[in-house]
Scaffold this motif. Structure first.
Motif, PDB file in Angstrom:
ATOM      1  N   ARG A 244      12.089 -12.975  76.936  1.00 38.02           N
ATOM      2  CA  ARG A 244      11.616 -11.601  76.722  1.00 38.02           C
ATOM      3  C   ARG A 244      11.929 -10.704  77.915  1.00 38.02           C
ATOM      4  N   GLY A 245      12.380 -11.312  79.013  1.00 40.45           N
ATOM      5  CA  GLY A 245      12.665 -10.519  80.197  1.00 40.45           C
ATOM      6  C   GLY A 245      11.455 -10.274  81.067  1.00 40.45           C
ATOM      7  N   GLY A 246      10.534 -11.240  81.114  1.00 41.11           N
ATOM      8  CA  GLY A 246       9.329 -11.064  81.908  1.00 41.11           C
ATOM      9  C   GLY A 246       9.164 -12.121  82.982  1.00 41.11           C
ATOM     10  N   ASN A 247       8.068 -12.022  83.697  1.00 43.04           N
ATOM     11  CA  ASN A 247       7.687 -12.998  84.720  1.00 43.04           C
ATOM     12  C   ASN A 247       6.559 -13.879  84.213  1.00 43.04           C
ATOM     13  N   VAL A 248       6.433 -15.053  84.811  1.00 43.16           N
ATOM     14  CA  VAL A 248       5.339 -15.974  84.520  1.00 43.16           C
ATOM     15  C   VAL A 248       4.438 -16.055  85.749  1.00 43.16           C
ATOM     16  N   VAL A 249       3.183 -15.699  85.578  1.00 41.74           N
ATOM     17  CA  VAL A 249       2.196 -15.798  86.656  1.00 41.74           C
ATOM     18  C   VAL A 249       1.289 -16.984  86.362  1.00 41.74           C
ATOM     19  N   ILE A 250       1.193 -17.900  87.312  1.00 40.68           N
ATOM     20  CA  ILE A 250       0.353 -19.085  87.146  1.00 40.68           C
ATOM     21  C   ILE A 250      -0.727 -19.075  88.231  1.00 40.68           C
ATOM     22  N   PRO A 251      -1.951 -18.663  87.889  1.00 40.11           N
ATOM     23  CA  PRO A 251      -3.040 -18.758  88.872  1.00 40.11           C
ATOM     24  C   PRO A 251      -3.263 -20.231  89.214  1.00 40.11           C
ATOM     25  N   THR A 252      -3.176 -20.559  90.486  1.00 39.49           N
ATOM     26  CA  THR A 252      -3.054 -21.960  90.865  1.00 39.49           C
ATOM     27  C   THR A 252      -4.023 -22.330  91.973  1.00 39.49           C
ATOM     28  N   PHE A 253      -4.752 -23.411  91.765  1.00 36.84           N
ATOM     29  CA  PHE A 253      -5.560 -23.980  92.830  1.00 36.84           C
ATOM     30  C   PHE A 253      -4.615 -24.558  93.880  1.00 36.84           C
ATOM     31  N   ALA A 254      -4.881 -24.240  95.148  1.00 39.32           N
ATOM     32  CA  ALA A 254      -3.947 -24.581  96.223  1.00 39.32           C
ATOM     33  C   ALA A 254      -3.852 -26.078  96.458  1.00 39.32           C
ATOM     34  N   LEU A 255      -4.928 -26.805  96.158  1.00 47.17           N
ATOM     35  CA  LEU A 255      -4.960 -28.230  96.431  1.00 47.17           C
ATOM     36  C   LEU A 255      -4.761 -29.003  95.138  1.00 47.17           C
ATOM     37  N   GLU A 256      -3.677 -29.698  95.046  1.00 45.31           N
ATOM     38  CA  GLU A 256      -3.309 -30.591  93.941  1.00 45.31           C
ATOM     39  C   GLU A 256      -2.611 -29.863  92.806  1.00 45.31           C
ATOM     40  N   ALA A 258      -1.226 -26.847  92.548  1.00 41.82           N
ATOM     41  CA  ALA A 258       0.038 -26.234  92.954  1.00 41.82           C
ATOM     42  C   ALA A 258       1.121 -27.290  93.123  1.00 41.82           C
ATOM     43  N   GLN A 259       0.759 -28.396  93.764  1.00 39.50           N
ATOM     44  CA  GLN A 259       1.765 -29.440  94.002  1.00 39.50           C
ATOM     45  C   GLN A 259       2.190 -30.115  92.696  1.00 39.50           C
ATOM     46  N   GLU A 260       1.247 -30.303  91.778  1.00 37.65           N
ATOM     47  CA  GLU A 260       1.597 -30.930  90.509  1.00 37.65           C
ATOM     48  C   GLU A 260       2.491 -30.027  89.673  1.00 37.65           C
ATOM     49  N   ILE A 261       2.191 -28.730  89.646  1.00 40.05           N
ATOM     50  CA  ILE A 261       3.031 -27.805  88.891  1.00 40.05           C
ATOM     51  C   ILE A 261       4.431 -27.746  89.501  1.00 40.05           C
ATOM     52  N   LEU A 262       4.531 -27.753  90.832  1.00 37.16           N
ATOM     53  CA  LEU A 262       5.849 -27.791  91.473  1.00 37.16           C
ATOM     54  C   LEU A 262       6.616 -29.041  91.049  1.00 37.16           C
ATOM     55  N   LYS A 273      15.542 -28.696  81.059  1.00 40.09           N
ATOM     56  CA  LYS A 273      14.562 -28.048  80.181  1.00 40.09           C
ATOM     57  C   LYS A 273      14.148 -26.680  80.703  1.00 40.09           C
ATOM     58  N   LEU A 274      14.511 -26.387  81.947  1.00 34.81           N
ATOM     59  CA  LEU A 274      14.270 -25.098  82.573  1.00 34.81           C
ATOM     60  C   LEU A 274      15.541 -24.692  83.304  1.00 34.81           C
ATOM     61  N   PRO A 275      15.716 -23.393  83.576  1.00 31.93           N
ATOM     62  CA  PRO A 275      16.897 -22.969  84.339  1.00 31.93           C
ATOM     63  C   PRO A 275      16.985 -23.698  85.672  1.00 31.93           C
ATOM     64  N   ALA A 276      18.176 -24.105  86.061  1.00 29.23           N
ATOM     65  CA  ALA A 276      18.361 -24.973  87.218  1.00 29.23           C
ATOM     66  C   ALA A 276      17.937 -24.311  88.517  1.00 29.23           C
ATOM     67  N   ARG A 277      18.175 -23.008  88.669  1.00 33.33           N
ATOM     68  CA  ARG A 277      17.868 -22.342  89.931  1.00 33.33           C
ATOM     69  C   ARG A 277      16.958 -21.142  89.721  1.00 33.33           C
ATOM     70  N   MET A 278      16.012 -21.273  88.827  1.00 30.70           N
ATOM     71  CA  MET A 278      15.099 -20.155  88.584  1.00 30.70           C
ATOM     72  C   MET A 278      14.291 -19.874  89.854  1.00 30.70           C
ATOM     73  N   PRO A 279      14.014 -18.598  90.155  1.00 32.08           N
ATOM     74  CA  PRO A 279      13.195 -18.265  91.314  1.00 32.08           C
ATOM     75  C   PRO A 279      11.735 -18.696  91.087  1.00 32.08           C
ATOM     76  N   VAL A 280      11.246 -19.557  91.954  1.00 30.34           N
ATOM     77  CA  VAL A 280       9.853 -20.004  91.911  1.00 30.34           C
ATOM     78  C   VAL A 280       9.218 -19.644  93.244  1.00 30.34           C
ATOM     79  N   PHE A 281       8.130 -18.886  93.196  1.00 34.45           N
ATOM     80  CA  PHE A 281       7.450 -18.452  94.412  1.00 34.45           C
ATOM     81  C   PHE A 281       6.103 -19.164  94.522  1.00 34.45           C
ATOM     82  N   LEU A 282       5.916 -19.873  95.616  1.00 31.47           N
ATOM     83  CA  LEU A 282       4.599 -20.398  95.938  1.00 31.47           C
ATOM     84  C   LEU A 282       3.992 -19.398  96.912  1.00 31.47           C
TER      85      LEU A 282
END
Length: 467
Positions: A244-256, A258-262, A273-282
């Protein structure tokens, strides 16, 4: 003989947050956890209330893990007179440091903002719950860390054994052995129990025999969705949002979390299954520091993950960017599409995620993906429950983004896992804490009673004699 072994809950009693438990054995006093109440203003106000005991009377504090709702009132405890030792695992000690320092900074910032606003209205703002100096001072009381499975002396006649709880890095259940005037009792505190079968940490150690058990009930009323289904839905949310041309915001607990989602983003990109070099910001200084601490504590990892960490670091995927400073964080909000933004806090009660919500929540092209528990009264809960608009930084923001709630990523055991952990060993009584009263505690209580297990739901500050 007068009662000399007494238990009382001074937090997480008929509610989810603020875990704090007092055990009196003769003249000795022990705390298990001293956490912050989180949620709406009525919950936060509890942090300023008296503890229900004298901090100076506490001989030792045993800490199950480093989440704020389990350690967040420690600086206030020290400021009000606690001078005992704090015992925890090594990973918990390291994580508690960054959690408490981060919380202190937020407390001071919020107090300064409230003071400016109060002056304009002619009102006096409340002081911060604790300051950076308070947090630094409290860290001096952490003692030599305890290893999993090792029985350590606490005070005369009392010992503790820390058992892997599988919840976050360093998390523990704590088994106490209490001896007084020829009587001996054992008491097990579950802490927060992890959801079994996760990729990074080991499963929780099953509950050993104990006379009394204090057990969390965050998900005491229901099962979690299967993890593979949840991972698949996360990937679908990202692909559809990018389409759709949008961003994904994931409210993330910093401990565990965040690391599991990464880890799963890394896996999805590697498997196509996802773009190889998509921008991911922690975008969380605390989560970045926590990720660095993860690498220093291999003793907590599941063996397959430890092997992978050595060969193919899942915390270093292509396109991943760590943003520590404010300018870098603000720059993210100039990106209109194609970014995955992980930011704290998980319940949207503070932190940088609120800024990203302000810039993305009103945009139909975007998505907000919730992957953790949202307590009543929090901004996350209002969005999950379908609010048409929310207030952020003095503005009413329309909720037009697609909202995804994926509960299979929870770091808490569900009802079945809680029952499996408790097992069938005889118990004198099980005390149910750390859950929503009806949906967590009462539901679990009914199941235990059907199994012939004596249980009760302690009230706040209610003394219970351990006979």
């Amino acid at each position: 003989m007068s009662a000399r072994m007494i238990y009382s809950a001074h937090g997480a009693a008929r509610q989810v947050t603020g875990s704090c438990h007092l055990v009196s054995c003769g003249e000795r006093r022990m705390l298990i956890d001293c956490g912050m109440f989180q949620g709406g203003s009525e919950h936060r106000d509890l942090n300023y209330q008296p503890f229900g005991f004298e901090p100076a009377d506490i001989d030792v504090l045993l800490l199950t893990h480093a989440h704020l709702d389990h350690c967040g009132r420690i600086p206030r405890l020290v400021r009000q007179g606690f001078r005992g030792r704090i015992l925890s695992t090594a990973a918990t000690r390291d994580l508690a440091r960054i959690v408490l320092l981060d919380a202190a900074g937020l407390q001071e910032e919020d107090a300064a903002r409230a003071e400016r606003s109060g002056r304009r209205r002619g009102e006096h703002a409340r002081e911060p719950l604790f300051t950076l100096d308070d947090a630094l001072h409290s860290l001096d009381y952490f003692d030599t860390p305890a290893a999993y499975g090792q029985t350590v002396p606490v005070v005369a006649g009392i010992s503790a054994c820390f058992l892997d709880a599988g919840h976050i890095l360093g998390s523990a259940s704590i088994l106490l052995t209490l001896e007084d005037q020829g009587r001996s009792r054992t008491m097990l505190f579950s802490g927060d129990l992890g959801n079994p079968g996760r990729p990074i940490l080991r499963d929780a150690t099953p509950a050993p025999p104990a006379d009394y058990v204090v057990m969390e009930t965050t998900y005491g009323n229901r099962p979690h969705r299967a993890l593979p289904d949840s991972v698949g839905e996360l990937y679908r949310a990202i692909r559809e949002t990018f389409g759709r041309g949008g961003n994904v915001v994931i409210p993330t607990f910093a401990l565990e979390r965040a690391q599991e989602i990464l880890y799963y983003l890394h896996l999805g990109a590697a498997e196509g299954k996802l773009p190889a070099r998509m921008p991911v910001f922690l975008d969380s200084p605390m989560a970045i520091s926590a990720t660095e601490i993860f690498r220093r504590h291999p003793e907590c990892f599941d063996p397959p993950f430890l092997a992978q960490l050595r060969d193919d670091d899942p915390f270093a995927m292509p396109g991943l960017r760590f943003t520590r400073d404010v300018e870098q964080s603000m720059a993210i909000n100039r990106i209109e599409s194609g970014a995955v933004i992980l930011a704290g806090s998980g319940m949207c009660t503070g932190g940088r995620v609120r800024h990203h919500l302000k810039h993305n929540l009103w945009r139909e092209r975007c998505s907000v993906v919730f992957v953790g528990y949202a307590a009543e009264g929090t901004l996350a809960r209002r969005i999950v429950d379908g609010a048409s608009s929310v207030r952020l930084f003095g503005e009413d923001i329309q909720v037009r983004a697609q909202v995804w709630t994926i509960n299979g990523f929870s770091a808490h055991a569900d009802q079945g896992a809680l029952l499996d952990w408790l097992g069938r060993s005889p118990r004198r009584e099980v005390f149910l804490v750390h859950g929503e009263y009806e949906r967590g505690m009462a539901a679990m209580g009914e199941v235990l009673q059907q199994r012939g297990i004596a249980c009760r739901i302690p009230g706040m500050h209610e003394p219970i004699v351990l006979d």
